[in-house]
Design an enzyme around this catalytic site. Structure first.
Site, short mmCIF file in Angstrom:
data_model
loop_
_atom_site.label_atom_id
_atom_site.label_comp_id
_atom_site.label_asym_id
_atom_site.label_seq_id
_atom_site.Cartn_x
_atom_site.Cartn_y
_atom_site.Cartn_z
N TRP A 1 -3.36 -2.72 -1.31
CA TRP A 1 -3.20 -4.17 -1.44
C TRP A 1 -4.25 -4.80 -0.53
O TRP A 1 -4.23 -4.61 0.67
CB TRP A 1 -1.80 -4.59 -1.02
CG TRP A 1 -1.47 -6.03 -1.29
CD1 TRP A 1 -2.24 -7.12 -1.08
CD2 TRP A 1 -0.23 -6.53 -1.83
NE1 TRP A 1 -1.59 -8.27 -1.44
CE2 TRP A 1 -0.36 -7.94 -1.90
CE3 TRP A 1 0.94 -5.93 -2.24
CZ2 TRP A 1 0.68 -8.74 -2.36
CZ3 TRP A 1 1.97 -6.75 -2.71
CH2 TRP A 1 1.84 -8.13 -2.78
N CYS B 1 0.84 -1.20 0.00
CA CYS B 1 0.00 0.00 0.00
C CYS B 1 0.88 1.25 0.00
O CYS B 1 1.97 1.26 0.53
CB CYS B 1 -0.95 0.06 1.19
SG CYS B 1 -2.07 -1.34 1.34
N LYS C 1 21.30 -19.07 -2.83
CA LYS C 1 21.51 -17.62 -2.85
C LYS C 1 22.92 -17.28 -3.31
O LYS C 1 23.13 -16.37 -4.11
CB LYS C 1 21.26 -17.01 -1.46
CG LYS C 1 19.82 -16.87 -1.10
CD LYS C 1 19.16 -15.77 -1.91
CE LYS C 1 17.80 -16.13 -2.43
NZ LYS C 1 17.40 -17.35 -2.93
N ARG D 1 5.62 -0.84 -4.27
CA ARG D 1 5.12 -1.40 -3.02
C ARG D 1 4.05 -2.46 -3.26
O ARG D 1 3.73 -3.25 -2.36
CB ARG D 1 4.55 -0.29 -2.13
CG ARG D 1 5.59 0.75 -1.74
CD ARG D 1 4.96 1.93 -1.03
NE ARG D 1 4.48 1.58 0.30
CZ ARG D 1 5.21 1.62 1.40
NH1 ARG D 1 6.48 1.98 1.32
NH2 ARG D 1 4.70 1.31 2.56
N ASN E 1 -2.94 3.04 5.68
CA ASN E 1 -2.12 1.83 5.57
C ASN E 1 -2.14 1.12 6.92
O ASN E 1 -2.15 1.77 7.96
CB ASN E 1 -0.67 2.16 5.21
CG ASN E 1 -0.52 2.56 3.76
OD1 ASN E 1 -1.45 2.50 2.97
ND2 ASN E 1 0.68 3.00 3.40
N GLY E 2 -2.09 -0.21 6.91
CA GLY E 2 -2.06 -0.97 8.15
C GLY E 2 -3.33 -1.76 8.35
O GLY E 2 -4.12 -1.97 7.43
N GLU F 1 23.28 -17.96 -7.05
CA GLU F 1 22.52 -17.03 -7.89
C GLU F 1 23.22 -15.70 -8.07
O GLU F 1 23.27 -15.17 -9.19
CB GLU F 1 21.14 -16.78 -7.26
CG GLU F 1 20.16 -17.93 -7.42
CD GLU F 1 18.82 -17.61 -6.78
OE1 GLU F 1 17.79 -17.94 -7.38
OE2 GLU F 1 18.81 -17.05 -5.66
N LYS G 1 12.99 -13.20 -12.79
CA LYS G 1 12.25 -13.16 -11.53
C LYS G 1 11.11 -14.16 -11.53
O LYS G 1 10.87 -14.84 -10.54
CB LYS G 1 11.70 -11.74 -11.30
CG LYS G 1 11.01 -11.57 -9.96
CD LYS G 1 11.99 -11.77 -8.82
CE LYS G 1 11.34 -11.71 -7.47
NZ LYS G 1 12.25 -12.10 -6.39
N HIS H 1 28.90 -39.03 3.47
CA HIS H 1 28.54 -39.92 2.37
C HIS H 1 28.87 -39.29 1.01
O HIS H 1 28.15 -39.52 0.03
CB HIS H 1 27.05 -40.29 2.44
CG HIS H 1 26.70 -41.06 3.67
ND1 HIS H 1 27.01 -42.40 3.84
CD2 HIS H 1 26.09 -40.67 4.82
CE1 HIS H 1 26.59 -42.80 5.02
NE2 HIS H 1 26.03 -41.77 5.64
N GLU I 1 18.89 -23.40 0.64
CA GLU I 1 18.57 -22.03 0.27
C GLU I 1 19.81 -21.13 0.35
O GLU I 1 20.02 -20.27 -0.52
CB GLU I 1 17.45 -21.49 1.18
CG GLU I 1 17.08 -20.04 0.96
CD GLU I 1 16.52 -19.74 -0.42
OE1 GLU I 1 16.42 -18.54 -0.76
OE2 GLU I 1 16.17 -20.68 -1.16
#
Length: 609
Positions: free
Chosen positions: A74, A2, A486, A27, A98-99, A489, A604, A505, A482
């Protein structure tokens, strides 16, 4: 998530509002609206969809001067429709917000009893009607806003216009950002600096509990008791591109630092500590899902697949439901055996990932109920599944996913708690404990981010090494995957993630004095096993970078580098352990001069198989 823009002065108010909202598009939003003065009347225009839809219904001859407020929304309470878009109006007032107002239901009932008729599904409309009611009872606008703030619970940034005072714009904040801009015979307010940076660089940052009174002559700031606060402005030297990045060097760094806010947004309105339950009962959630299924099947690609692997531990540990995890690109080509007793859950940041979409369509074809966990309202996956649980991370610009991952883990934790309570396998006390520690996470992430310089120093010492190994046990094995992803990437360094127990192993053959090994070692049920793995690495000359609990000083004598991580419940440790790995990857990539936000060969959103 928002965006707010407010202006009072002599410029073309509509043009300025739309331009400001465009600067805040990053945003994320699904509807937009403006309120502005025209010939002394307060006009409101709203539209679902992109800003272009709003622009299409604005007058061709825009009024010059006076005041206006604009908003990109949003959806949280109520779907993205014209009725639910901001601004919301009651009596002479228009408000953008907002909120989330946590007690809006009880306030709404009180106002309805006093004769107010609500026309939207939002929590924001309560603010407008409450201020209108208080002014009817004889309070001034500023007094009504103060009393309103006393009565509402939650987080908010509010901007208000009144037909009765067209020469003033009022703003208040608590928990959501607002920044003020000081111009020559004009004043600005916005969620973020880019909205008005092209007009002024003289900035005042609002703090919680402050009310700003804006006029063409300047800005006055009061506390909630009406006492005047003197706050000096400061000059911002950012260029517009840097401003969109919030002063950070790259979007990836900015998005790493947005994680406390993103996690908070994902939790908002969904935590009921009193009952020990996660509340997911909005229009996007079908409470029948998962209650009587025989198993869950998680689907994802890349980072979302890693989130799914963590989700397996969460579901099986908290909700006691068997889980199978599939890489989306493999799922439908193996003719999976599904039935209406299986619950298929697709995880996607963008909601447009082709492999995940295809897998979810396959699940629906086999009559299995489906749920998507997604960050983008109205995306393809949210439309293709029976129900959707939004993460509310806000837009993620950098190709390498950061805040989307931690908010996916947050959403999966909420979902596990909700399911565990409904299935009767998680007690009220256990639910309260989980939610208590979940609420602490944003502050703990903030403390980790404060240690960024130490991680930067570690990155500076090891960025020339060409092979890294990441190790973790239990829930931290997916985090090891992950962390390695990162690093690959954004720096193009070869990295592998492994369960720590599997090191002997195969990967142990690679360890020598040139290989940094990043090991997550919280004091959990397998701590001693992890320490044994560390000693195996040490005996072969490997470089040990250990993530340990803040009070654990034993491993400092063994590890070459120690990164302290706040103590939490084992099921929440993946969220905290992820943050240092993101920072490590980012700073190594910066040292190597990589294009951090747009790594080569990557996109993306992968919209083709």
């Amino acid at each position: 998530m928002c965006g707010i823009i407010g202006y009072i002065g002599n410029r073309n108010v509509l043009s300025l509002l739309i331009d400001g909202l465009k600067k805040l598009e990053y945003r994320g939003y699904d509807s937009a609206g403006v309120a502005y003065f025209s010939d002394g009347n307060l006009e409101v225009r709203r539209a679902p969809g992109r800003l272009s839809a709003l622009e299409a219904i604005l007058p061709a001859q825009a009024p010059k001067g006076s005041a206006g407020i604009g908003h990109t929304r949003w959806a949280t309470h109520g779907r993205p429709t014209e009725e639910n878009a901001h601004p919301h109006s009651a009596g002479p007032f228009s408000v953008v917000h907002n909120g989330i107002i946590e007690n809006h239901i009880s306030l709404k009932k009180d106002l309805q009893a006093k004769g107010h008729t609500f026309v939207s599904d939002t929590d924001t409309e309560v603010i407008t009607r409450l201020i209108d009611q208080l002014c009817r009872e004889g309070l001034s606008i500023e007094e009504a806003l103060q009393r309103c703030v006393e009565q509402i619970r939650g987080s908010f940034a509010i901007c208000l216009l009144s037909e009765e005072e067209p020469d003033r714009l009022i703003a208040v904040r608590s928990g959501c950002p607002l920044v003020l801009g000081v111009g020559e015979s004009e004043s600005f307010v916005a969620s973020d600096i880019p909205a008005f940076l092209s007009h002024t660089r003289e900035i005042i940052f609002m703090e919680d509990g402050e009310i700003a009174l804006l006029s063409p002559d300047g800005i006055e700031i009061h506390d909630l008791k009406g006492k005047k606060i003197v706050k000096p402005s400061q000059q911002i030297s950012w260029d517009p591109v840097m401003a969109e990045k919030g002063g950070y060097r790259h979007f990836m760094q900015k998005e790493i630092h947005e994680q406390p806010r993103a996690i908070t947004d994902t939790l908002r309105g969904r935590v009921d500590e009193e009952s020990g339950n996660a509340i997911l009962g909005d229009q996007d959630w079908d409470h029948g899902n998962g209650l009587n299924c025989r198993r869950a099947v998680f689907i994802g690609c890349g980072t979302s697949w890693h989130a799914a692997l963590v989700g397996k531990f969460l579901f099986e540990g908290i909700a006691k439901l068997p889980v199978e995890v599939d890489i989306a690109s493999e799922f439908r080509y193996r003719d999976p055996h599904l039935s209406p007793d299986d619950w298929v859950i697709g995880i996607s940041q963008s909601g447009e990932t082709a492999d995940t979409l295809a897998a979810m369509k396959e699940a629906r074809n086999k009559k299995a109920p489906t749920l998507s966990i997604c960050n983008v309202v109205g995306s393809s996956i949210s439309r293709e599944t029976d129900s959707v649980l939004y993460t509310h991370a806000g837009p993620e610009i950098s190709v390498a996913s950061t805040k989307a991952f931690t908010t996916q883990l947050t959403a999966l934790t909420l979902l596990s708690i909700n399911l565990g309570r409904r299935r009767g396998v998680l007690s009220e006390e256990e639910g309260k404990q989980l939610l208590h520690h979940l609420i602490l996470l944003p502050k703990q992430v903030e403390s980790l981010l404060e240690g960024e310089n130490k991680i930067k120093e570690i990155a500076n010492r090891y960025f020339r090494h060409r092979d890294f190994l990441f190790l973790g046990r239990s829930l931290l094995y997916p985090v090891a995957l992950e962390g390695a992803l990162k690093l690959k990437e954004v720096s193009y360094i070869h990295a592998e993630g492994y369960p720590a127990g599997e090191m002997k192993h195969g990967p142990i053959a690679l360890i020598d004095e040139e290989m940094p090994v990043v090991i997550m070692a919280p004091k959990d049920a397998v701590y001693e096993k992890t320490v044994s793995n560390i000693m195996e690495v040490k005996s072969r000359g490997g470089i040990i970078i250990a993530l340990v609990e803040e009070e654990d000083h034993d491993l400092a004598e063994v590890a070459d580098e120690v990164i302290p991580v706040p103590k939490t419940l084992p099921c929440l440790s993946p969220i905290l352990s992820t943050i240092p790995l993101q920072l490590l990857a980012y700073h190594i990539a910066v040292q190597l001069g990589s294009d951090v936000d747009q790594p080569r060969n990557l996109a993306k959103s992968v919209t083709v198989e």
